[in-house]
Design an enzyme around this catalytic site. Structure first.
Site, mmCIF file in Angstrom:
data_model
loop_
_atom_site.group_PDB
_atom_site.id
_atom_site.type_symbol
_atom_site.label_atom_id
_atom_site.label_comp_id
_atom_site.label_asym_id
_atom_site.label_seq_id
_atom_site.Cartn_x
_atom_site.Cartn_y
_atom_site.Cartn_z
ATOM 1 N N ASP A 168 -3.649 -8.335 -5.056
ATOM 2 C CA ASP A 168 -3.434 -9.837 -4.256
ATOM 3 C C ASP A 168 -3.765 -11.341 -4.617
ATOM 4 O O ASP A 168 -3.438 -12.409 -4.565
ATOM 5 C CB ASP A 168 -5.214 -9.458 -3.241
ATOM 6 C CG ASP A 168 -4.718 -9.116 -1.991
ATOM 7 O OD1 ASP A 168 -3.652 -9.534 -1.074
ATOM 8 O OD2 ASP A 168 -6.022 -7.525 -1.760
ATOM 9 N N HIS A 179 1.119 -1.175 -0.106
ATOM 10 C CA HIS A 179 -0.069 0.192 0.208
ATOM 11 C C HIS A 179 0.622 0.776 -0.402
ATOM 12 O O HIS A 179 0.549 2.119 -0.492
ATOM 13 C CB HIS A 179 -1.252 -0.318 0.928
ATOM 14 C CG HIS A 179 -2.357 -0.812 0.383
ATOM 15 N ND1 HIS A 179 -2.018 -2.243 1.140
ATOM 16 C CD2 HIS A 179 -3.272 -0.273 -0.495
ATOM 17 C CE1 HIS A 179 -2.982 -2.892 0.206
ATOM 18 N NE2 HIS A 179 -4.120 -1.869 -0.289
ATOM 19 N N GLU A 218 -10.059 -12.002 -5.843
ATOM 20 C CA GLU A 218 -8.335 -11.460 -5.417
ATOM 21 C C GLU A 218 -7.723 -13.156 -4.611
ATOM 22 O O GLU A 218 -6.803 -12.961 -4.069
ATOM 23 C CB GLU A 218 -8.292 -9.999 -5.242
ATOM 24 C CG GLU A 218 -9.281 -9.828 -3.404
ATOM 25 C CD GLU A 218 -9.608 -8.821 -2.882
ATOM 26 O OE1 GLU A 218 -8.261 -8.204 -3.270
ATOM 27 O OE2 GLU A 218 -10.035 -8.178 -2.393
ATOM 28 N N CYS A 247 -9.091 -4.015 -10.881
ATOM 29 C CA CYS A 247 -8.520 -2.869 -10.374
ATOM 30 C C CYS A 247 -6.672 -2.931 -9.517
ATOM 31 O O CYS A 247 -6.398 -1.973 -8.864
ATOM 32 C CB CYS A 247 -9.263 -2.420 -9.193
ATOM 33 S SG CYS A 247 -9.936 -3.772 -8.136
HETATM 34 C C1 PEP Z 1 -6.027 -6.109 -5.233
HETATM 35 O O1 PEP Z 1 -5.787 -6.814 -4.793
HETATM 36 O O2 PEP Z 1 -5.594 -6.230 -6.506
HETATM 37 C C2 PEP Z 1 -7.087 -4.585 -4.939
HETATM 38 C C3 PEP Z 1 -7.226 -4.120 -6.134
HETATM 39 O O3 PEP Z 1 -6.834 -4.318 -4.327
HETATM 40 P P1 PEP Z 1 -6.248 -3.759 -2.951
HETATM 41 O O4 PEP Z 1 -4.682 -3.439 -3.074
HETATM 42 O O5 PEP Z 1 -6.631 -2.382 -1.935
HETATM 43 O O6 PEP Z 1 -5.669 -4.936 -1.769
HETATM 44 MG MG MG Z 2 -6.956 -6.654 -2.073
#
Ligand code: PEP
Ligand code: MG
Length: 579
Positions: A457, A191, A433, A504
């Site tokens: 993920d 993140h 995911e 995403c």
């Molecule tokens: C992902 O896991 O690709 C996702 C978009 O969610 P996050 O990055 O918030 O875990």
């Molecule tokens: Mg995720």
């Protein structure tokens, strides 16, 4: 000095002075003092307290201006706690009666308070632990004459050198003054990196021990195009960098011309480009980025950096505000995805050996129905004011989807009885995911309106490689044939059921992946605000028919190397990256 052993987390260029954010270790002197030293130690405590209060007063002013009252109040509370007469008496007593040094007395009194509060089962008191911890840290830093780096007070532009970029660190600084970031920890989809990208902050992460190589005041060139950086560079390097910067800005300006064009391939196949947002403030940049909608709103950021849960009303106001500002364009609201590397102190998290495999996202909400209900009620109420979709993260089974859908139906009845208006046909989707969700995507597609593939993920769980662990980052690769196989499978099954799929995860804006995802039939790319124009450029330079053929060949490859060879060849041969 030149170095390049990190992970390029966010593209861009920066040139400026470094600021090292490294907390010094507090070492407390537990030796007993003599009677003649008592007055001196009391004075040390009083002086440190005075210094802390002066610092906090200036932080209150700054916080008021930058972040508003809500944040300033926290620091005002710290001042009140420091001025508390009982606290003063307890510390002085330890110095006078038990011959403690001032630092040992402060530590002992504060620590006792923290332990006592932690043992009381009261949410409000538990929150005070964080405050007492902060105050104790400040007092001890001041008494030991250790430097406190107050990011909130920095005015000049700096390149931040830190162990990691945590949300609480971000909350401290004015984003306009930080122009680049180098960190010890982090992976390309941790993140830290996602936040850096969404802020448009050039960043190289996972550098191991960069915090021991750069000092505050060093001049740094951060070349976040070629994944390189220089410490105190020569004038030749500086000149080379300036040329690169000029070229980068020219390209950026060219991209601006593309951003408002449609995302259509050379042979007329159209897809949707939407963006990922983390906070309400990002909404103002959605349309100017060239995107048509919000494909992922990570609501967990609404739950972080605070001391208690946001209630239904607070959430409703935020979602309603976004709905209105988006003017009836779709907004996919992902329910709170706390856990993994996103932690909130007030939720009583169990100690977990494997947080990414632990109490996360819907797992928390299914245990804590109060959180589920307040969020879903808030989203549904806000759906009256725009086009909102609900999306659940971390799904692993059909049972979870059926359970959550049933809860939504119950909440709708509740809201109806309470006299609220809402979109009764609100679309419900899930993030794919986990490998499990990908494998049963044929079943899931029958039960939901859409899929969004969380490749960050999905890669981590498919390959069993922690997305934030820099020591195994070479193993984290979404181009692995196993991950690509799953992505294609998910898209296929959604289409068989007449549903749509977006990606995403960060892969949606990877320059090598866009042609591949396009050829797989992906309907929607949900990317960072800063990537919209670039993704459109690639799509507009691609022939859909050829991309579909490319996918066939790529999926028959058995190694990452084979996949990358085909992708690079395709991109080069078809001039995909040309403006
Ligand atoms: C992902 O896991 O690709 C996702 C978009 O969610 P996050 O990055 O918030 O875990
Ligand atoms: Mg995720």
């Amino acid at each position: 000095m030149f170095m390049n052993s990190g992970i390029l987390a966010s593209q861009g260029l920066a040139f400026g002075k470094a600021l090292l954010y490294k907390e010094e270790k507090i070492i407390i002197n537990y030796n007993k003092i003599s009677i003649n030293e008592v007055d001196k130690e009391i004075k040390r405590f009083i002086d440190a307290r005075h210094k802390s209060i002066v610092q906090l007063k200036s932080i209150v002013k700054k916080a008021n201006k930058l972040f508003g009252r809500k944040k300033a109040i926290i620091f005002e509370g710290h001042i009140l706690l420091l001025e508390d007469i009982e606290l003063e008496q307890e510390i002085i007593t330890l110095i006078k009666k038990l011959n403690f040094t001032a630092d040992a007395a402060i530590f002992s009194v504060m620590n006792d308070q923290i332990i006592a509060l932690k043992n009381i089962n009261d949410i409000y008191l538990k929150e005070r632990v964080i405050d007492i911890h902060d105050i104790s840290k400040r007092l001890l830093h001041n008494i030991l004459e250790l430097e406190i780096i107050d990011l909130s007070l920095i005015k000049d532009k700096i390149i931040l050198i830190a162990k990691d970029l945590t949300p609480s660190l971000i909350a401290q600084f004015d984003i306009k003054v930080v122009i680049g970031l180098l960190t010890d920890l982090g992976g390309s989809t941790s993140h830290t990196s996602i936040i850096a990208r969404s802020l448009g902050l050039p960043a190289i992460v996972g550098l191991g021990n960069i915090t021991s190589k750069i000092k505050t005041g060093d001049i740094v060139i951060l070349d976040g195009i070629n994944n390189k950086f220089y410490i105190n560079p020569s004038s030749d390097i500086i000149n080379e960098f300036k040329l690169l910067r000029r070229k980068f800005f020219i390209e950026k300006n060219e991209l601006k011309k593309i951003k408002d064009l449609t995302a259509v391939t050379l042979d007329g196949h159209m897809v949707e480009i939407s963006v990922n947002i983390n906070k309400i403030d990002d909404v103002k940049n959605v349309f100017s980025s060239g995107a048509e909608s919000i494909g992922l709103y990570r609501t967990e950021f609404l739950f972080m950096n605070r001391s208690s849960l946001p209630d239904e009303e607070e959430q409703f106001l935020v979602y309603k505000d976004i709905a209105k500002r988006m003017n009836n364009k779709p907004i996919v609201i992902r329910t709170m995805d706390i856990g993994g590397d996103k932690y909130i102190s007030y939720l009583n998290f169990p100690k977990e050996e494997n947080p990414f495999l632990g109490w996360r996202a819907i797992r928390i909400m299914m245990d804590r129905k109060d959180i589920l209900y307040s969020q879903i009620r808030a989203i549904l109420r806000a759906s009256y004011f725009g086009k909102l979709y609900i999306m659940f993260p971390m799904i692993i089974s059909l049972e979870e989807v059926l359970f959550l859908k049933k809860e939504i139906s119950k909440i709708k009845i509740e809201l109806f009885n309470d006299g609220y208006f809402f979109d009764n046909n609100i679309k419900i989707g899930v993030m794919i995911e986990t490998p499990s969700a990908a494998i049963i995507s044929n079943h899931l597609a029958k039960e939901v309106d859409f899929f969004s593939i969380g490749t960050n993920d999905l890669t981590q769980y498919t390959l069993a490689v922690d997305r934030g662990n820099d020591s195994i980052s070479h193993l984290y690769n979404p181009f692995s044939p196993a991950v690509l196989y799953l992505i294609k499978r998910i898209i296929n099954y959604s289409h068989i059921e007449g549903k749509w799929t977006s990606v995403c995860g960060e892969l949606a804006s990877d320059r090598n992946a866009v042609v591949l995802l396009l050829g797989m039939g992906l309907d929607k790319f949900s990317v960072n605000i800063t990537s919209v124009a670039n993704v459109k450029k690639i799509i507009r330079n691609t022939n859909f028919f050829k991309a579909k053929k490319l996918v066939k060949n790529v999926l028959s490859e058995s190694t990452v190397e084979g996949v990358m060879y085909l992708l690079n060849k395709f991109i080069r041969k078809n001039n995909i990256l040309n403006i």
